[in-house]
Design an enzyme around this catalytic site. Structure first.
Site, PDB file in Angstrom:
ATOM      1  N   ASP A 277       0.854  -1.177   0.000  1.00  8.65           N
ATOM      2  CA  ASP A 277       0.000   0.000   0.000  1.00  8.65           C
ATOM      3  C   ASP A 277       0.904   1.245   0.000  1.00  8.65           C
ATOM      4  O   ASP A 277       2.114   1.152   0.199  1.00  8.65           O
ATOM      5  CB  ASP A 277      -0.951  -0.035   1.217  1.00  8.65           C
ATOM      6  CG  ASP A 277      -2.202   0.783   0.984  1.00  8.65           C
ATOM      7  OD1 ASP A 277      -3.245   0.472   1.579  1.00  8.65           O
ATOM      8  OD2 ASP A 277      -2.139   1.739   0.167  1.00  8.65           O
TER       9      ASP A 277
ATOM     10  N   GLU B 166     -10.994   6.657   3.762  1.00  2.00           N
ATOM     11  CA  GLU B 166     -10.005   6.061   4.664  1.00  2.00           C
ATOM     12  C   GLU B 166     -10.159   6.578   6.094  1.00  2.00           C
ATOM     13  O   GLU B 166     -11.274   6.833   6.552  1.00  2.00           O
ATOM     14  CB  GLU B 166      -8.591   6.268   4.095  1.00  2.00           C
ATOM     15  CG  GLU B 166      -8.434   5.650   2.696  1.00  2.00           C
ATOM     16  CD  GLU B 166      -7.002   5.576   2.230  1.00  2.00           C
ATOM     17  OE1 GLU B 166      -6.755   5.808   1.032  1.00  2.00           O
ATOM     18  OE2 GLU B 166      -6.109   5.259   3.029  1.00  2.00           O
TER      19      GLU B 166
HETATM   20  C1  GLC Z   1      -4.444   4.205  -0.329  1.00  2.00           C
HETATM   21  C2  GLC Z   1      -5.318   3.017   0.037  1.00  2.00           C
HETATM   22  C3  GLC Z   1      -5.342   1.936  -0.995  1.00  2.00           C
HETATM   23  C4  GLC Z   1      -5.120   2.528  -2.380  1.00  2.00           C
HETATM   24  C5  GLC Z   1      -3.722   3.122  -2.415  1.00  2.00           C
HETATM   25  C6  GLC Z   1      -3.440   3.817  -3.760  1.00  2.00           C
HETATM   26  O1  GLC Z   1      -3.789   4.666   0.810  1.00  2.00           O
HETATM   27  O2  GLC Z   1      -5.072   2.411   1.301  1.00  2.00           O
HETATM   28  O3  GLC Z   1      -6.619   1.276  -0.904  1.00  2.00           O
HETATM   29  O4  GLC Z   1      -5.238   1.510  -3.368  1.00  2.00           O
HETATM   30  O5  GLC Z   1      -3.494   4.044  -1.370  1.00  2.00           O
HETATM   31  O6  GLC Z   1      -4.292   4.918  -3.915  1.00  2.00           O
END
Ligand code: GLC
Length: 581
Positions: A274, A464
Site C-alpha cells: 500500500d 479512509e
Molecule cells: C491508499 C489506500 C489503498 C489505495 C492506495 C493507492 O492509501 O489504502 O486502498 O489503493 O493508497 O491509492
C-alpha cells in the site's frame, strides 16, 4: 536481466513524481506507475489519460529490454478518477443488492472504461470484511459477513474475465484484492498513536476468528477467481495465542504473506504494497525495505522515492541480506502479469472503447445497481411506492448533491460535495417522475397542502481514516438533518426519509417520526435509480449488508454475535412489488 533491471520491475512511482521528469521511467527502469486518488492529467479527459499513460509507456519501452509498464489506479466504484466515467454505488450498496451477476457487470463496465483510457490494473475490489461501522472505509466493503464478500468476488471475474486470453482484451484489467487481511477487523482505540483510528489499526485476534472472518475471502479470491494482485493492509495482527502486545504489520508478516497466502493458499500473482506502507515498519529505511521484501512483498508503491527504494534494495541484495531467489520470485510474478495482460505484444492503449465511457448503456447498469442497492427498513401504511399524482415536497441536504451521493474516491481522493460529476441527483430522478415536486433543502418553503414529504439526509464525503469515528466523525445524524426530519415529518402527513451515507447512522430517535425509511448508501452518479424504487418502477429488493446499530456504543455489532440486538439485523429489508404507472 541485471539486478537493477530486476529491482526496477519491483518499483512503482506516482504519476506526479514522473510527470515532472518522465525520463526517470527509463533511467530507473520502473515497472509501474500509479495514479493515487485524484491524481489526474489536465485536462481530465479520456484522450488525455490515454496520451499520458502512452507517454509513460514510451519511456518504459526505451529501456534496454523494452519491458512494458503497468499503470495502476483505484477504480473502486467505476473509473472514478476520470470525469465523465460511470460512477456506481459504493461497495456497501453493491453488497445490499445481493446480486453477484450485477457486481460482475459493474466491474466489466469499469474495466472497459478504465482500460480504454490507459490503466491496465485496478486496486480493486476491496475484499475487506467490515466488522466495526465506525471505520472510515466501511463503504468500501461489501459487508460484515465473509460469505457475502466471497459471493461478490464476481467483481474479479468482471475485471479480469474468466477465460484464457481475457486479460489481454481491451475490456479487462488486472484486479487487486485488498487489503490483506483483517483491515476491517481492527480494535477501536487500539492505535499506538493514542488517537482513535480504526483505519490502519490492530486486529487483536486468534487464528480461528481471523481465518474464518478475515482470511476466508482471500482463499476464494485466489483459488476460485485467480485474482492477479493482492495488496497487504496497513493494519497489524496481534495474536492472542501469543499473548497480546506484539502487533505485526501485514507488510512485514512473512507468516501470512508467504507461508499462508503464497505457499498454503497458492497465490501465484504478485503482492503490491500500500501507499508508503513499508515506511510504517520498524527500523531505518534499509530495514523496512529488507523486512518487507523478505516477508513476501513483490512490488513497492513508493510514490515519491523510487530511486531511493531501488538503491536501498540493490545494496541489501549485494550485502546478502535479501536473497536473489526472492528478487527472482517477485520479478517473475510481475512479468507473468504483464505477459497475461498482452502488454509485450500491445503495450499502448487500445482506445476502441473510449466511446463507451459514461454511455447510456453503461449508466443503465449503474442505474439498476442504484435501484437494487436501496434497502427499505420501514414502510408504514404503504407510504411507498410514491404516486406521481401525489403532491410531493422534497427536502434535505443530500437530495440534490451528486458529490454527496457518490462519496469518497470520486474525482479526488476524499470526494467532495456539490455538482462534481455528470449524472442525476435523487431529486432530479424524482422530478423526472413527478415534475411538480417542490424542493426546499432546509424545508423553509411552506409545507401546507402536500401529500408526502421526502427528506434525503446523510453524510458528506470522506475516505479512509479521515472518515473514522473519533477522527471528527460520529454515526449520529447531523443537527441539520435531525431538524429537517423533525420539520417535514411534523408538518406533512406522510414522511419518507432516505439516508445517503457510507454506513449505518444512528436513527433510533428519528425513526418513529417517519412513515418510511430507506437506507440509500452511496448510490453513485445515477440518482434516478433511487427514484425508480421510490415510485415503484422497480421493487425494493435490497437487504442489509451490515447490522444496523441502535446506538454507536453497540459497535462493533455483527451477525452471529452473542446477545445480538441491533435496530435492524443483518439481511433485513422489506420488499415491495413493482407497479405500473
Ligand atoms: C491508499 C489506500 C489503498 C489505495 C492506495 C493507492 O492509501 O489504502 O486502498 O489503493 O493508497 O491509492
Amino acid at each position: 536481466m541485471t539486478l537493477q533491471e530486476k529491482i526496477g520491475q519491483m518499483t512503482q512511482a506516482e504519476r506526479s513524481a514522473v510527470t515532472s521528469d518522465p525520463t526517470q521511467i527509463t533511467g530507473l527502469g520502473l515497472g509501474s506507475v500509479l495514479s493515487g486518488g485524484g491524481s489526474t492529467p489536465t485536462p481530465n479527459t479520456p484522450s488525455a489519460w490515454a496520451d499520458m499513460v502512452d507517454g509513460f509507456q514510451k519511456q518504459a519501452l526505451a529501456t534496454r529490454l523494452h519491458i512494458p509498464l503497468l499503470y495502476g489506479i483505484d477504480s473502486v466504484h467505476g473509473d472514478n478518477n476520470l470525469l465523465g466515467a460511470t460512477i456506481f454505488p459504493q461497495n456497501i450498496g453493491m453488497g445490499a443488492t445481493r446480486d453477484p451477476a450485477l457486481v460482475r457487470e459493474e466491474e466489466h463496465v469499469t474495466a472497459t472504461e478504465t482500460r480504454a483510457t490507459g490503466p491496465q490494473w485496478v486496486f480493486a475490489a476491496c475484499d475487506c470484511v467490515v466488522r466495526d461501522d465506525r471505520w472510515g472505509r466501511t463503504y468500501e466493503s461489501f459487508g460484515e459477513d465473509p460469505k457475502l464478500v466471497e459471493e461478490m468476488e464476481t467483481s474479479i471475474d468482471g475485471f479480469q474475465g474468466t477465460s484464457p486470453g481475457d486479460l489481454a482484451r481491451p475490456d479487462h484489467v488486472l484486479a487487486t484484492s485488498k487489503h490483506f487481511a483483517g483491515d476491517g477487523d481492527t480494535a477501536y482505540g487500539s492505535s499506538t498513536t493514542g488517537t482513535y483510528t480504526l483505519d490502519q489499526g490492530v486486529d487483536i485476534t486468534d487464528w480461528s476468528h481471523f481465518s474464518r472472518i478475515d482470511l476466508a475471502p482471500y482463499v476464494t479470491a485466489v483459488q476460485d477467481h485467480h485474482v492477479g494482485a493482492i495488496m497487504p493492509s496497513y493494519s497489524s495482527v496481534d495474536w492472542t495465542e501469543d499473548g497480546v502486545g506484539n502487533p505485526v504489520k501485514m507488510s512485514a508478516n512473512k507468516q501470512l504473506l508467504t507461508n499462508v497466502l503464497k505457499e498454503k493458499i497458492g497465490f501465484k500473482g504478485f503482492l503490491i504494497s500500500d501507499w508508503q506502507a513499508i515506511e510504517q515498519l520498524p527500523g531505518d529505511y534499509a530495514t523496512q525495505v529488507r523486512t518487507a521484501v523478505n516477508a513476501g512483498l513483490d512490488m513497492f508503491m513508493e510514490p515519491y522515492n523510487a530511486a531511493q527504494f531501488e538503491q536501498t534494495l540493490i545494496s541489501e541484495v549485494q550485502a546478502g541480506r535479501v536473497p536473489m531467489s526472492r528478487i527472482d520470485d517477485a520479478v517473475s510474478r510481475i512479468l507473468r502479469a504483464k505477459f497475461e495482460l498482452g502488454l509485450f505484444e500491445h503495450p499502448y492503449t487500445d482506445r476502441r472503447n473510449i466511446g463507451t465511457i459514461g454511455s447510456p448503456a453503461h449508466r443503465a447498469v449503474a442505474r439498476r445497481a442504484a435501484a437494487e442497492s436501496q434497502v427499505l427498513l420501514k414502510n408504514a401504511d404503504h407510504a411507498l411506492p410514491l404516486k406521481p399524482s401525489q403532491k410531493i415536497y422534497v427536502a434535505g441536504g443530500n437530495a440534490d448533491d451528486i458529490g454527496n451521493q457518490a462519496g469518497g474516491w470520486t474525482l479526488t481522493w476524499q470526494g467532495s460535495s456539490g455538482d462534481t460529476i455528470p449524472g442525476t441527483t435523487i431529486l432530479k430522478g424524482i422530478e423526472q417522475d413527478d415534475p411538480n415536486v417542490t424542493f426546499s433543502e432546509d424545508a423553509s418553503k411552506p409545507m401546507n397542502g402536500y401529500d408526502v414529504g421526502v427528506v434525503v439526509i446523510g453524510e458528506t464525503p470522506y475516505a479512509e481514516g479521515v472518515g473514522d469515528v473519533g477522527n471528527g466523525h460520529t454515526l449520529d445524524l447531523s443537527a441539520t438533518d435531525q431538524a429537517t426530519v423533525d420539520k417535514v415529518c411534523g408538518a406533512i402527513r406522510t414522511c419518507v426519509v432516505l439516508d445517503v451515507a457510507g454506513r449505518p447512522q444512528i436513527i433510533t430517535g428519528e425513526l418513529p417520526k417517519t412513515d418510511a425509511f430507506v437506507a440509500s448508501w452511496l448510490p453513485g452518479s445515477e440518482g434516478e435509480g433511487v427514484a425508480d424504487v421510490l415510485f415503484g418502477k422497480r421493487p425494493f429488493t435490497g437487504k442489509l449488508p451490515v447490522s444496523w446499530p441502535r446506538s454507536e456504543s453497540q459497535e462493533p455489532i455483527n451477525v452471529g454475535d452473542p446477545h445480538y440486538d441491533p435496530l435492524f439485523p443483518y439481511g433485513y429489508g422489506l420488499t415491495t412489488r413493482a407497479v405500473s404507472h
